[in-house]
Design a protein around this motif. Structure first.
Motif, PDB file in Angstrom:
ATOM      1  N   ASN A  34       0.898  -1.090  -0.022  1.00  0.00           N
ATOM      2  CA  ASN A  34      -0.153   0.036  -0.040  1.00  0.00           C
ATOM      3  C   ASN A  34       0.879   1.425   0.008  1.00  0.00           C
ATOM      4  O   ASN A  34       1.801   1.447   0.803  1.00  0.00           O
ATOM      5  CB  ASN A  34      -0.951   0.071   1.201  1.00  0.00           C
ATOM      6  N   ALA A  35       0.640   2.193  -0.863  1.00  0.00           N
ATOM      7  CA  ALA A  35       1.483   3.311  -0.927  1.00  0.00           C
ATOM      8  C   ALA A  35       1.658   4.233   0.196  1.00  0.00           C
ATOM      9  O   ALA A  35       2.711   4.768   0.336  1.00  0.00           O
ATOM     10  CB  ALA A  35       0.882   4.218  -2.028  1.00  0.00           C
ATOM     11  N   ASP A  36       0.410   4.240   0.957  1.00  0.00           N
ATOM     12  CA  ASP A  36       0.627   4.792   2.347  1.00  0.00           C
ATOM     13  C   ASP A  36       1.634   4.344   3.403  1.00  0.00           C
ATOM     14  O   ASP A  36       1.957   5.145   4.172  1.00  0.00           O
ATOM     15  CB  ASP A  36      -0.892   4.600   3.038  1.00  0.00           C
ATOM     16  N   GLU A  37       1.903   3.052   3.213  1.00  0.00           N
ATOM     17  CA  GLU A  37       2.980   2.717   4.066  1.00  0.00           C
ATOM     18  C   GLU A  37       4.095   3.361   3.956  1.00  0.00           C
ATOM     19  O   GLU A  37       5.103   3.494   4.862  1.00  0.00           O
ATOM     20  CB  GLU A  37       3.073   0.910   3.763  1.00  0.00           C
ATOM     21  N   GLY A  38       4.543   3.667   2.714  1.00  0.00           N
ATOM     22  CA  GLY A  38       5.803   4.227   2.528  1.00  0.00           C
ATOM     23  C   GLY A  38       5.858   5.759   2.975  1.00  0.00           C
ATOM     24  O   GLY A  38       6.997   5.888   3.726  1.00  0.00           O
ATOM     25  N   TRP A  39       4.895   6.503   3.009  1.00  0.00           N
ATOM     26  CA  TRP A  39       4.717   7.727   3.670  1.00  0.00           C
ATOM     27  C   TRP A  39       4.817   7.887   5.313  1.00  0.00           C
ATOM     28  O   TRP A  39       5.206   8.741   5.900  1.00  0.00           O
ATOM     29  CB  TRP A  39       3.930   8.653   2.950  1.00  0.00           C
ATOM     30  N   TYR A  40       4.216   6.692   5.683  1.00  0.00           N
ATOM     31  CA  TYR A  40       4.067   6.511   7.219  1.00  0.00           C
ATOM     32  C   TYR A  40       5.577   6.274   7.626  1.00  0.00           C
ATOM     33  O   TYR A  40       6.183   6.862   8.610  1.00  0.00           O
ATOM     34  CB  TYR A  40       3.184   5.476   7.561  1.00  0.00           C
ATOM     35  N   LEU A  41       6.283   5.451   7.106  1.00  0.00           N
ATOM     36  CA  LEU A  41       7.558   5.188   7.201  1.00  0.00           C
ATOM     37  C   LEU A  41       8.513   6.317   6.881  1.00  0.00           C
ATOM     38  O   LEU A  41       9.574   6.455   7.725  1.00  0.00           O
ATOM     39  CB  LEU A  41       8.096   3.649   6.350  1.00  0.00           C
ATOM     40  N   TYR A  42       8.235   7.010   5.792  1.00  0.00           N
ATOM     41  CA  TYR A  42       9.210   8.187   5.794  1.00  0.00           C
ATOM     42  C   TYR A  42       9.093   9.351   6.656  1.00  0.00           C
ATOM     43  O   TYR A  42      10.036   9.910   7.295  1.00  0.00           O
ATOM     44  CB  TYR A  42       8.861   8.577   4.268  1.00  0.00           C
ATOM     45  N   ALA A  43       7.817   9.414   7.263  1.00  0.00           N
ATOM     46  CA  ALA A  43       7.678  10.444   8.230  1.00  0.00           C
ATOM     47  C   ALA A  43       8.110  10.020   9.451  1.00  0.00           C
ATOM     48  O   ALA A  43       8.748  10.887  10.156  1.00  0.00           O
ATOM     49  CB  ALA A  43       6.183  10.534   8.470  1.00  0.00           C
TER      50      ALA A  43
END
Length: 473
Positions: A34-43
Motif C-alpha cells: 500500500n502506497a501509504d505505508e511508504g509515507w508513514y515510514l518516511y515520516a
C-alpha cells in the motif's frame, strides 16, 4: 448446563482467536503493498532525524503513529516488512483487549462475540497488518474502553482510560468525536478525572503542532481530506458498503433500550461512523479504526438478549458471513509476485547504484525508505503531495510539490528518478524522462510494480558516477 454453555463460548473464543492468528500471519506476507505505508515510514524516518511533521515536512495525518513508529523500529532498509510485523503484534494486543473488555461486559459469551466479529473479519485483519496506524489505534481504543468497562470506576482508572482514548484520536482524527459523548457519560464524580485524562492525552498529541501556522494545520489535517467534497452518489455507495461489510458490528447501533456499562459509547460510535462520509476520498476500511468500539456496543446489545437460542446464533452467523464475504472485494492480496519483497529488492538495487548525497526524485516513497535515501522537500507524501495549480512559494510553505519544484531540483541535486506513466502531470513526466535519459546512465523498467501493478521506470547513474569522496559501496 450453565457451565457447559460457558465452556462452549470459551471454546468458540479460542477457535476464533486461532483463526485470527492464522489470517494475520498470512496477510503480513501476502497483503498487497500500500502506497501509504511508504509515507508513514518516511515520516517516521524524518522524525528519527530530528524533524517535526507540519513544521519541517508535510504529513496529512495526526502525528502520533509515526512518532511511535520512529521509536520502535529503524525506518530504513527492511523496515517495510519489519513495520508489518510490528503492526501484527499491536493488532494481537488490540484484539486481545477487545475480547477482555467484552468479557467484562458479557462474560465468555461477550468475548466470543467480539473475537468472532472483529478477529475473523478479513478486511480488518488485512488492513491492520499494514504499516499504517490502524493496529495502534485499535490498541489504544480497546485499552481505554477495557479500563472503562471495569466495575470499579476509580478516579485514576478513569483518567488513564481517557488518556488512552485521547491519544487514540491522535492516531486517527475521526476518533475525536468519541470523546464528548464519553465525557458526558462520566458526568458526576468521574467527570473531573475524565477531563484531566483527556487534556493530558491531547496535550501529548498536539505537541508537534505547537508553533505551526493554523492554515498549514488546516491544509494538512482537514482541507486535504475534504478538498473536492465528493458526490452524493459516492456517499450512498459508501453507506451501502458500510452496512454490508460491517453489518454484524453495526447491529449494536440499532435503536432500542440497552443498559450501557460505558455510557455515551453508542452515540460516539455513531458519530465516528457518520463523519467518514465527509472526506472526498471514501474508503470503507477507515472504519477499522473504530472496530473495537463497535464490538463493545454490539456486546452491550447482545448482553440484553436473554437465553441465546439457535435463532439468535443462526442470525449472528448469517451476518458474520455477509460481513466477511462482502469485505473480500476490498481485500487486496498479491496475485503473483510478493509486492513487499519487490519494493525491498528494488530499494536495495537503488541503494547500490545511487549516492547518499543526492535526492531520489519519486512519488514512490517506500522505495526511497528501502534504499535509505531521501526525497526532495515537498515529496514526502508521494502522490498525495503533488499539486498542479499552486504558486511555488505557497507550495513550499505548505510542504507540497509542483512542477516548478521539479525544475529547481533538476539543477543538480537529483541522483535518481523513479516514476510511473501517471506520476506528476504529463508535461513534467515527459520533461523528467528526457532529463533522466540525458543525465543518468542506467535505466531499469519494471512492468508490474506495487499497489496498482503499474509500469515504473528507474534511472540511476552509471556505477562509476556514483562513487564520490566519502561514499562507500
Amino acid at each position: 448446563m450453565t457451565q457447559t454453555r460457558s465452556q462452549r463460548w470459551t471454546r468458540l473464543a479460542i477457535a476464533a482467536f486461532m483463526g485470527h492468528a492464522i489470517l494475520a500471519f498470512w496477510f503480513v506476507e501476502r497483503a498487497r503493498l500500500n502506497a501509504d505505508e511508504g509515507w508513514y515510514l518516511y515520516a517516521a524516518r524524518q522524525i528519527s532525524q530530528g524533524l517535526q511533521p507540519y513544521s519541517d515536512f508535510g504529513f496529512f495525518q495526526v502525528p502520533v503513529y509515526p512518532q511511535i513508529l520512529a521509536g520502535l523500529l529503524e525506518p530504513g532498509p527492511g523496515s517495510l516488512i519489519a513495520g508489518r510485523w510490528l503492526s501484527l503484534f499491536l493488532m494481537f494486543l488490540a484484539v486481545g483487549f477487545t475480547a477482555l473488555g467484552a468479557r467484562r461486559l458479557c462474560g465468555n459469551k461477550g468475548a466470543a462475540v467480539a473475537l468472532f466479529s472483529v478477529g475473523l473479519h478479513p478486511l480488518l485483519v488485512s488492513t491492520s497488518v499494514l504499516v499504517k496506524p490502524y493496529a495502534l489505534t485499535m490498541l489504544l481504543l480497546a485499552g481505554g474502553l477495557f479500563v472503562l468497562a471495569g466495575r470499579e470506576q476509580r478516579s485514576l482508572r478513569v483518567s488513564v482510560a481517557f488518556v488512552l482514548l485521547a491519544i487514540a484520536a491522535g492516531t486517527r482524527l475521526s476518533l475525536i468525536l468519541l470523546l464528548p459523548p464519553l465525557l458526558w457519560g462520566q458526568r458526576g464524580r468521574s467527570l473531573l478525572p475524565a477531563l484531566l485524562g483527556t487534556v493530558l492525552g491531547l496535550l501529548l498529541v498536539v505537541r508537534p503542532m505547537w508553533g505551526v501556522a493554523p492554515d498549514i494545520l488546516w491544509d494538512h489535517l482537514i482541507a486535504f481530506h475534504v478538498s473536492d467534497g465528493g458526490t452524493i452518489l459516492d456517499r450512498a455507495s459508501w453507506g451501502w458498503h458500510a452496512v454490508t461489510v460491517w453489518s454484524l458490528l453495526l447491529v449494536g447501533l440499532v435503536p432500542g433500550h440497552v443498559k450501557e456499562r460505558i455510557s455515551g459509547l453508542r452515540i460516539g460510535v455513531l458519530l465516528v461512523v457518520l463523519v467518514h462520509l465527509l472526506p472526498a476520498e471514501l474508503h470503507i476500511e477507515h472504519l477499522v479504526a473504530v472496530a473495537p468500539a463497535m464490538a463493545f456496543v454490539l456486546v452491550e446489545r447482545w448482553s440484553t438478549v436473554g437465553r441465546v437460542g439457535p435463532g439468535w446464533i443462526s442470525a449472528g452467523f448469517a451476518l458474520a458471513i455477509l460481513s466477511m464475504s462482502t469485505s473480500l472485494q476490498f481485500v487486496h492480496v498479491d496475485s503473483h509476485h510478493p509486492t513487499v519483497q519487490q519494493a525491498t529488492d528494488l530499494g536495495r538495487w537503488v541503494r547500490e547504484h545511487t549516492s547518499p548525497n543526492k535526492f531520489i526524485l519519486t512519488q514512490h516513497v517506500e522505495i526511497a525508505v528501502e534504499a535509505d535515501r531521501f526525497v526532495p522537500p515537498g515529496f514526502e507524501m508521494g502522490r498525495f503531495g503533488w499539486v498542479d495549480s499552486m504558486s511555488a512559494s505557497e507550495a513550499t510553505r505548505l510542504h507540497r510539490s509542483t512542477s516548478s519544484h521539479v525544475s529547481e531540483e533538476l539543477l543538480g541535486s537529483i541522483g535518481a528518478v523513479i516514476m510511473a506513466p501517471n506520476d506528476f502531470d504529463s508535461y513534467t513526466n515527459t520533461k523528467l524522462s528526457l532529463w533522466a535519459v540525458s543525465h543518468l546512465r542506467t535505466h531499469r523498467q519494471i512492468e508490474a510494480y506495487g499497489q496498482f501493478d503499474e509500469r515504473i521506470d528507474v534511472w540511476v547513474p552509471g556505477l562509476e558516477a556514483v562513487i564520490l569522496p566519502g561514499d562507500s559501496l
